[in-house]
Enzyme design. Structure first.
Site, PDB file in Angstrom:
ATOM      1  N   ASP A 146       0.808  -1.217   0.000  1.00  0.00           N
ATOM      2  CA  ASP A 146       0.000   0.000   0.000  1.00  0.00           C
ATOM      3  C   ASP A 146       0.847   1.276   0.000  1.00  0.00           C
ATOM      4  O   ASP A 146       1.908   1.329   0.631  1.00  0.00           O
ATOM      5  CB  ASP A 146      -0.898  -0.015   1.242  1.00  0.00           C
ATOM      6  CG  ASP A 146      -2.038   0.975   1.170  1.00  0.00           C
ATOM      7  OD1 ASP A 146      -2.573   1.186   0.068  1.00  0.00           O
ATOM      8  OD2 ASP A 146      -2.419   1.507   2.224  1.00  0.00           O
ATOM      9  N   HIS A 148      -9.908   5.361   0.739  1.00  0.00           N
ATOM     10  CA  HIS A 148      -8.880   5.418   1.772  1.00  0.00           C
ATOM     11  C   HIS A 148      -9.397   6.221   2.963  1.00  0.00           C
ATOM     12  O   HIS A 148     -10.350   6.981   2.847  1.00  0.00           O
ATOM     13  CB  HIS A 148      -7.613   6.063   1.220  1.00  0.00           C
ATOM     14  CG  HIS A 148      -6.889   5.238   0.223  1.00  0.00           C
ATOM     15  ND1 HIS A 148      -5.585   5.476  -0.144  1.00  0.00           N
ATOM     16  CD2 HIS A 148      -7.268   4.147  -0.499  1.00  0.00           C
ATOM     17  CE1 HIS A 148      -5.188   4.593  -1.044  1.00  0.00           C
ATOM     18  NE2 HIS A 148      -6.210   3.785  -1.282  1.00  0.00           N
ATOM     19  N   ASN A 150     -10.474   0.786   2.775  1.00  0.00           N
ATOM     20  CA  ASN A 150      -9.209   0.696   3.511  1.00  0.00           C
ATOM     21  C   ASN A 150      -9.377   1.175   4.945  1.00  0.00           C
ATOM     22  O   ASN A 150      -9.902   2.264   5.177  1.00  0.00           O
ATOM     23  CB  ASN A 150      -8.136   1.549   2.834  1.00  0.00           C
ATOM     24  CG  ASN A 150      -7.625   0.946   1.544  1.00  0.00           C
ATOM     25  OD1 ASN A 150      -8.228   0.046   0.985  1.00  0.00           O
ATOM     26  ND2 ASN A 150      -6.503   1.452   1.075  1.00  0.00           N
TER      27      ASN A 150
END
Length: 296
Positions: free
Chosen positions: A84, A211, A233
């Site tokens: 990531d 995110h 995420n």
């Protein structure tokens, strides 16, 4: 079971208009907690190792990656491994031999043309290695001579037309979009721009990634999935759970010195958080498969 691939998990999620939860890991306790939580919920999961986590481990990727692979292969649910927020090309090129099936290449801080060129090169390399690649696009940088705006800065938003062109020209397989979430939030008070998400989902034919999901209340998470987000995420929420549990344990046991005791309660708290997030997303399954007899 064998490692799953991020691409396969997200492709299936996109087909069923659901989402896959992806959790950032830092320690072995994170790895075990994420897998335990996913097994409790009976659903696939993605383990994510960030470039920051690699830096924390002295710049060495393999120790944590190999631990994650070993744990994933014993899991009772499909588990994929994702690298990531990679900015280092040297780190990127370690992914293919370390068990990762996907990478998130992060050049979003560069002006648009430089971001596109760097991401295109990363995508070409990733695809040559059989890796699935995610990128990120916030507000296009360099407007009026100013610096790029970080994709998670307050007010940053992804323009649908720019996103469509970026995906087509870069060749990425998924795109993380800026719609109001922010990394490292310790309060769940963020609100998403759902109208923008709707327009992004209509404009793009690749899975959309969110995110900074730790800062979203439950209703925003479920609305994000309904609106077209395919990968969620989560990182900070695990650290909040772990740290809080350890603080409480040490306050109640001031003489404790055996790290297994407090790391154990921290791991359990993270596992509960993982299962809760998965259930909020509405993707929990009927339960994990039974372990084979050899998995003693």
């Amino acid at each position: 079971m064998p490692l799953a691939t991020t691409g396969a998990l997200l492709t299936r999620a996109a087909e069923t208009r659901s989402a896959v939860a992806a959790f950032n890991i830092i320690t072995l306790e994170h790895v075990e907690a994420v897998i335990t939580g996913a097994e409790t919920a009976g659903t696939p999961v993605v383990l994510q190792v960030s470039e920051n986590a690699v830096a924390f481990r002295g710049g060495r990727l393999l120790p944590l990656a190999r631990a994650a692979v070993a744990a994933a292969e014993r899991a009772r649910v499909p588990v994929a491994l994702h690298l990531d927020h990679v900015q280092s090309d040297a780190l990127l090129r370690q992914a293919a031999t370390a068990g990762f099936s996907s990478v998130m290449y992060d050049a979003a801080g560069l002006p648009y043309a430089e971001n596109l060129a760097a991401t295109r090169a990363a995508a070409d390399w990733a695809h040559s290695q059989g890796l699935w690649i995610e990128a990120e696009l916030g507000e296009i940088g360099g407007k009026r001579g100013g610096p790029p705006l970080d994709a998670h800065a307050p007010g940053a938003r992804t323009d649908p037309a720019a996103a469509r062109a970026f995906v087509a020209d870069s060749g990425v397989d998924a795109l993380a979009v800026a719609i109001g979430s922010t990394h490292a939030m310790t309060t769940r008070t963020a609100a998403l721009d759902h109208d923008l998400l709707k327009r992004l989902a209509a404009a793009l034919d690749v899975p959309l990634v969110l995110h900074g999901s730790s800062g979203l209340p439950d209703g925003e998470l479920t609305a994000a999935v309904t609106g077209g987000i395919t990968k969620i995420n989560v990182g900070t929420a695990l650290n909040i759970a772990m740290t809080g549990a350890i603080r409480d344990f040490l306050a109640a046991h001031p003489d404790a010195v055996d790290s297994r005791a407090y790391l154990g309660v921290g791991r359990e708290a993270m596992a509960e958080t993982v299962a809760r997030v998965i259930r909020v997303l509405g993707t929990a399954g009927p339960g994990p498969r039974p372990r084979a007899a050899v998995d003693s």
